[in-house]
Design an enzyme around this catalytic site. Sequence first.
Site, PDB file in Angstrom:
ATOM      1  N   LYS A  60       0.830  -1.213   0.000  1.00 21.92           N
ATOM      2  CA  LYS A  60       0.000   0.000   0.000  1.00 21.92           C
ATOM      3  C   LYS A  60       0.866   1.266   0.000  1.00 21.92           C
ATOM      4  CE  LYS A  60      -2.973   3.167   0.670  1.00 21.92           C
ATOM      5  NZ  LYS A  60      -4.012   3.659  -0.177  1.00 21.92           N
ATOM      6  N   CYS A  62      -3.104  10.818   1.814  1.00 17.22           N
ATOM      7  CA  CYS A  62      -2.427   9.593   1.359  1.00 17.22           C
ATOM      8  C   CYS A  62      -1.072   9.889   0.722  1.00 17.22           C
ATOM      9  CB  CYS A  62      -3.310   8.873   0.344  1.00 17.22           C
ATOM     10  SG  CYS A  62      -4.720   8.088   1.094  1.00 17.22           S
TER      11      CYS A  62
HETATM   12  N1  LIG Z   1      -8.761   9.734   2.563  1.00 12.44           N
HETATM   13  C1  LIG Z   1      -8.285   8.964   1.617  1.00 12.44           C
HETATM   14  O1  LIG Z   1      -8.324   9.297   0.449  1.00 12.44           O
HETATM   15  C2  LIG Z   1      -7.692   7.596   1.931  1.00 12.44           C
HETATM   16  C3  LIG Z   1      -7.541   6.654   0.891  1.00 12.44           C
HETATM   17  C4  LIG Z   1      -7.018   5.407   1.199  1.00 12.44           C
HETATM   18  C5  LIG Z   1      -6.615   5.121   2.492  1.00 12.44           C
HETATM   19  N2  LIG Z   1      -6.753   6.063   3.478  1.00 12.44           N
HETATM   20  C6  LIG Z   1      -6.339   5.714   4.840  1.00 12.44           C
HETATM   21  O2  LIG Z   1      -7.507   5.434   5.596  1.00 12.44           O
HETATM   22  C7  LIG Z   1      -7.309   5.802   6.969  1.00 12.44           C
HETATM   23  C8  LIG Z   1      -8.426   6.730   7.416  1.00 12.44           C
HETATM   24  O3  LIG Z   1      -8.348   7.928   6.658  1.00 12.44           O
HETATM   25  P1  LIG Z   1      -9.576   8.914   6.522  1.00 12.44           P
HETATM   26  O4  LIG Z   1      -9.242   9.830   5.376  1.00 12.44           O
HETATM   27  O5  LIG Z   1     -10.862   8.153   6.482  1.00 12.44           O
HETATM   28  O6  LIG Z   1      -9.470   9.696   7.916  1.00 12.44           O
HETATM   29  P2  LIG Z   1     -10.571  10.666   8.555  1.00 12.44           P
HETATM   30  O7  LIG Z   1      -9.835  11.595   9.420  1.00 12.44           O
HETATM   31  O8  LIG Z   1     -11.458  11.203   7.472  1.00 12.44           O
HETATM   32  O9  LIG Z   1     -11.475   9.698   9.452  1.00 12.44           O
HETATM   33  C9  LIG Z   1     -11.046   9.060  10.579  1.00 12.44           C
HETATM   34  C10 LIG Z   1     -12.193   8.968  11.578  1.00 12.44           C
HETATM   35  O10 LIG Z   1     -11.766   8.166  12.670  1.00 12.44           O
HETATM   36  C11 LIG Z   1     -12.323   8.701  13.881  1.00 12.44           C
HETATM   37  N3  LIG Z   1     -11.502   8.161  14.956  1.00 12.44           N
HETATM   38  C12 LIG Z   1     -10.193   8.392  15.209  1.00 12.44           C
HETATM   39  N4  LIG Z   1      -9.775   7.660  16.245  1.00 12.44           N
HETATM   40  C13 LIG Z   1     -10.851   6.942  16.684  1.00 12.44           C
HETATM   41  C14 LIG Z   1     -11.058   6.001  17.689  1.00 12.44           C
HETATM   42  N5  LIG Z   1     -10.066   5.610  18.512  1.00 12.44           N
HETATM   43  N6  LIG Z   1     -12.290   5.476  17.876  1.00 12.44           N
HETATM   44  C15 LIG Z   1     -13.303   5.861  17.055  1.00 12.44           C
HETATM   45  N7  LIG Z   1     -13.180   6.747  16.059  1.00 12.44           N
HETATM   46  C16 LIG Z   1     -11.955   7.275  15.867  1.00 12.44           C
HETATM   47  C17 LIG Z   1     -12.249  10.200  13.671  1.00 12.44           C
HETATM   48  O11 LIG Z   1     -13.166  10.878  14.502  1.00 12.44           O
HETATM   49  C18 LIG Z   1     -12.592  10.325  12.172  1.00 12.44           C
HETATM   50  O12 LIG Z   1     -13.978  10.523  11.973  1.00 12.44           O
HETATM   51  C19 LIG Z   1      -5.916   6.449   7.032  1.00 12.44           C
HETATM   52  O13 LIG Z   1      -4.975   5.489   7.421  1.00 12.44           O
HETATM   53  C20 LIG Z   1      -5.662   6.855   5.588  1.00 12.44           C
HETATM   54  O14 LIG Z   1      -4.282   6.907   5.284  1.00 12.44           O
HETATM   55  C21 LIG Z   1      -7.302   7.290   3.226  1.00 12.44           C
END
Ligand SMILES: NC(=O)c1ccc[n+]([C@@H]2O[C@H](COP(=O)([O-])OP(=O)(O)OC[C@H]3O[C@@H](n4cnc5c(N)ncnc54)[C@H](O)[C@@H]3O)[C@@H](O)[C@H]2O)c1
Length: 408
Positions: free
Chosen positions: A201, A255
């Site tokens: 990834k 990302c």
């Molecule tokens: N955004 C993208 O385009 C994308 C694409 C692929 C992978 N990712 C990966 O996916 C993962 C999440 O990214 P995202 O963009 O969705 O993040 P985000 O910040 O949009 O969402 C994360 C959510 O998790 C919640 N959270 C955090 N800690 C928590 C806990 N202990 N218990 C409950 N809720 C909790 C937060 O309140 C938030 O709503 C990351 O590792 C990111 O690298 C993101």
Amino acid sequence: MINVIGLGYIGLPTALMFAAHGVEVVGTDYDADLVATLKAGRTTFKEDGLDELFSSAVEAGVVFSTDYQRTDTYIISVPTPYDKDSKKIDPSYVNAAVERVMEICPKGATVVIESTVSPGTIDRFVRPVVKDRGFVIGEDVNLVHAPERIIPGNMVYELLHNNRTIGADDPAVGERVKELYASFCQGEIAVTDIRTAEMTKVVENTFRDINIAFANELAKICRSDGMDVHEIIRIANKHPRVNILSPGPGVGGHCISVDPWFLVGDYPGIARLIRNARETNDSMPDFVLQRASEIMEERGIEAISKVGIYGLAYKEDVDDVRESPTLQMMESMKRHLCAGACKVYDPWIETDIVANQVHSMEEFLEGLEMVIVMVGHSQLKNDLSVLDAKIVLDTRDVCGDGENVYKL
Ligand SMILES: NC(=O)c1ccc[n+]([C@@H]2O[C@H](COP(=O)([O-])OP(=O)(O)OC[C@H]3O[C@@H](n4cnc5c(N)ncnc54)[C@H](O)[C@@H]3O)[C@@H](O)[C@H]2O)c1
């Protein structure tokens, strides 16, 4: 039943997709406002097809909660930022979520980490958390890594159609999790070990970052010596084995602008190309500013207040501003004491994020002589005539050609 932990850009559509395909789902987030919004029947960000998916999932019985659930399958999708000094992953969100799961899960549960993590994160940080709670991995709890690859702007389509990777200690557990994702995923699902899935990834996003950096470096070389980078790339790409990306104002999002740093942080002596690429991409917002000031001088624009910035999101047709090139550029402007002097407009961003932000194209264009286009939103691409009377710095190469259109 599965409990999806973290309902952000990745966790929410994933939870909805499972629910819409017949899986019983509780989505948990510790952000009570976010959960209240979802419970009130509203989505929390804008994304093509998300509202329709949300309706199907609600109809199928998806539940939202701030509480973790006692169940046999968890999918963790919480943030994984990097430490700005060490460049290493900050595993604290993943660790905190796993700790909470360990407090409540029954023996035999499977914990799937969807968050992107650096290679070795699960060994170094997650396994100790599980063991400290008295669980034997492989007997009492199964650990799986299922990184997500979808791109904001096309998430719903890509969730259904992308290929996926599942990393597991035990191939039989990997196959079980593969079956779960196959409830909606029509792509190929490869099952491998955890370390390979982690590295794969991060490598994918690093590949993108390096290729973008190459295009950006070409833009700088060509600008320094009066060459047209777009024409050069267009012709070079006619070669059967050349496919150069387009230069742009920088790289943002959660990302591509983050994950390559994991490799720099963990392998500082080796990952030199990766570090250079990151630094090249991070230098682009400054390059845009420098280009803007050259054009202002050439065209006799003296007041920075006559220049507007179009686009705050990190890419077209999304409302995600994390690490966006515009925000990076505005940080730089602060250092030159001119942040806040330019009007800023993004049709996708309804809340006020920066000073002097306006909320309609008319208000934005009024009184401007020059527009810096930082994002090629469809709104603009569908009606370029709004820029007819303006000088344009087109950092995304979306505004066509003309005597008033300048490129990077
Ligand atoms: N955004 C993208 O385009 C994308 C694409 C692929 C992978 N990712 C990966 O996916 C993962 C999440 O990214 P995202 O963009 O969705 O993040 P985000 O910040 O949009 O969402 C994360 C959510 O998790 C919640 N959270 C955090 N800690 C928590 C806990 N202990 N218990 C409950 N809720 C909790 C937060 O309140 C938030 O709503 C990351 O590792 C990111 O690298 C993101």
